[in-house]
Design a protein around this motif. Structure first.
Motif, PDB file in Angstrom:
ATOM      1  N   GLN A 186      28.439  65.127 -35.376  1.00 41.52           N
ATOM      2  CA  GLN A 186      27.268  65.033 -34.180  1.00 41.52           C
ATOM      3  C   GLN A 186      26.491  66.504 -34.356  1.00 41.52           C
ATOM      4  O   GLN A 186      26.983  67.375 -34.352  1.00 41.52           O
ATOM      5  N   GLU A 199      18.659  60.684 -26.679  1.00 36.77           N
ATOM      6  CA  GLU A 199      19.387  60.085 -28.005  1.00 36.77           C
ATOM      7  C   GLU A 199      20.165  61.025 -28.459  1.00 36.77           C
ATOM      8  O   GLU A 199      19.890  62.255 -28.567  1.00 36.77           O
ATOM      9  N   ARG A 248      22.867  61.826 -31.417  1.00 36.05           N
ATOM     10  CA  ARG A 248      23.237  61.381 -32.901  1.00 36.05           C
ATOM     11  C   ARG A 248      24.709  61.620 -33.280  1.00 36.05           C
ATOM     12  O   ARG A 248      25.196  62.463 -32.928  1.00 36.05           O
ATOM     13  N   CYS A 249      25.171  60.337 -33.912  1.00 33.42           N
ATOM     14  CA  CYS A 249      26.431  60.327 -34.743  1.00 33.42           C
ATOM     15  C   CYS A 249      26.569  59.844 -36.106  1.00 33.42           C
ATOM     16  O   CYS A 249      26.049  58.794 -36.060  1.00 33.42           O
ATOM     17  N   ASN A 250      26.752  60.604 -37.030  1.00 32.56           N
ATOM     18  CA  ASN A 250      26.996  59.938 -38.347  1.00 32.56           C
ATOM     19  C   ASN A 250      28.572  59.855 -38.798  1.00 32.56           C
ATOM     20  O   ASN A 250      29.187  61.077 -38.469  1.00 32.56           O
ATOM     21  N   SER A 265      25.206  55.250 -38.926  1.00 28.47           N
ATOM     22  CA  SER A 265      25.116  56.008 -37.646  1.00 28.47           C
ATOM     23  C   SER A 265      25.563  55.228 -36.558  1.00 28.47           C
ATOM     24  O   SER A 265      25.396  54.059 -36.665  1.00 28.47           O
ATOM     25  N   ASN A 285      24.153  56.083 -32.793  1.00 27.01           N
ATOM     26  CA  ASN A 285      23.574  56.719 -32.167  1.00 27.01           C
ATOM     27  C   ASN A 285      23.621  56.369 -30.577  1.00 27.01           C
ATOM     28  O   ASN A 285      23.255  55.216 -30.261  1.00 27.01           O
TER      29      ASN A 285
END
Lengths: 113, 115
Positions: A6, A20, A22-24, A73, A75
Motif C-alpha cells: 500500500q 482512491e 492503492r494496493c498492489n 492492483s 484499488n
C-alpha cells in the motif's frame, strides 16, 4: 517474494471528495483480495472481497474496488467521502486456500471537514 | 452478519502474570481461527493459525510456549500469554472463518499492557 504493498501511508481528503486507495500485490497467481477498515482501538471490518468473476466489486458503506490483473492492483474507491470514513484501511491477500491472509501496511485516511 | 466476540477488550497486569484472551464466533462455526498482533501504527502480523481439535500452527519467530493457543470447540479459541513481560504489551486481534471461500471476521481486539 510474495508481498502486498500500500504505497500511501497517509491520505487526507476533504469531505465530499472522491477517494482512491492503492494496493498492489506480488504473487504467482491471482490471489483472493480483500479490503478491511479499522477504527482506532478496534478490530477489522470487511469492506469487500474479490475471488473471481466481475473485476469491479461493490462493498459496504459505498466502497468499491477494481481488480486489474495486468497491474496486479486492487484499488479501493469511494465517489464521495464522509467524515466517518476516517480510519485505517488495510488491503489483504489470500494466496489461495487455508484462509491465511497477508496484510499490507495500511493507509491512514484523514477527512477534512 | 458474522460476529466474532473477543474478551477482554483491555487488560493491565503486572509482569510475570499469565493472561488469557478469548475469541468466540457467535453465529457460525469457525473451523479456523487466527491470532494476530498489531504494534502501534503498524499492520497486523499473523501469530498462529488455530484449527479446532488440533495443535495450532505458529508463524516463524513466534514462541509457542509463550503464546499458548487452544481451540477446544468450533466457537472458541483462547490465547494465553504466559509469564507476560512489558515487551508483550500490544494489541492482539483474533479472527474466525467457517472455512472454504468465506472471509475472516475479526474481533474487536484486546489491548494488553504489562507493567
Amino acid at each position: 517474494a510474495q508481498s502486498v504493498t500500500q504505497p500511501d501511508i497517509h491520505i487526507t481528503v476533504s469531505e465530499g471528495a472522491s477517494l482512491e486507495l492503492r494496493c498492489n500485490y506480488s504473487y504467482g497467481a491471482t490471489p483472493y483480495l480483500f479490503w478491511y477498515v479499522q477504527s482506532p482501538g478496534q478490530g477489522l471490518q470487511l469492506l469487500l472481497k474479490y475471488f473471481s468473476g466481475d473485476t469491479l466489486v461493490q462493498g459496504i458503506k459505498g466502497f468499491e474496488a477494481e481488480f486489474k490483473r495486468s497491474q496486479s492492483s486492487f484499488n479501493l474507491r469511494k465517489p464521495s467521502v464522509h467524515w466517518s470514513d476516517a480510519a485505517e484501511y488495510f488491503c489483504a491477500v489470500e494466496p489461495g486456500g487455508g484462509n491465511k491472509l497477508t496484510f499490507g501496511t495500511g493507509t491512514q485516511l484523514k477527512v477534512e471537514l | 452478519g458474522a460476529v466474532v466476540s473477543q474478551h477482554p477488550s483491555r487488560v493491565i497486569c503486572k509482569s510475570g502474570t499469565s493472561v488469557k484472551i478469548e475469541c468466540r464466533s457467535l453465529d457460525f462455526q469457525a473451523t479456523t481461527m487466527f491470532w494476530y498482533r498489531q504494534f502501534p501504527k503498524q499492520s497486523l502480523m499473523l501469530m498462529a493459525t488455530s484449527n479446532e481439535g488440533s495443535k495450532a500452527t505458529y508463524e516463524q519467530g513466534v514462541e509457542k510456549d509463550k503464546f499458548l493457543i487452544n481451540h477446544a470447540s468450533l466457537t472458541l479459541s483462547t490465547l494465553t500469554v504466559t509469564s507476560a513481560h512489558p515487551e508483550d504489551s500490544s494489541f492482539y486481534i483474533c479472527s474466525a472463518t467457517p472455512g472454504g471461500t468465506q472471509p475472516q471476521h475479526f474481533g474487536d481486539g484486546t489491548r494488553l499492557s504489562i507493567l
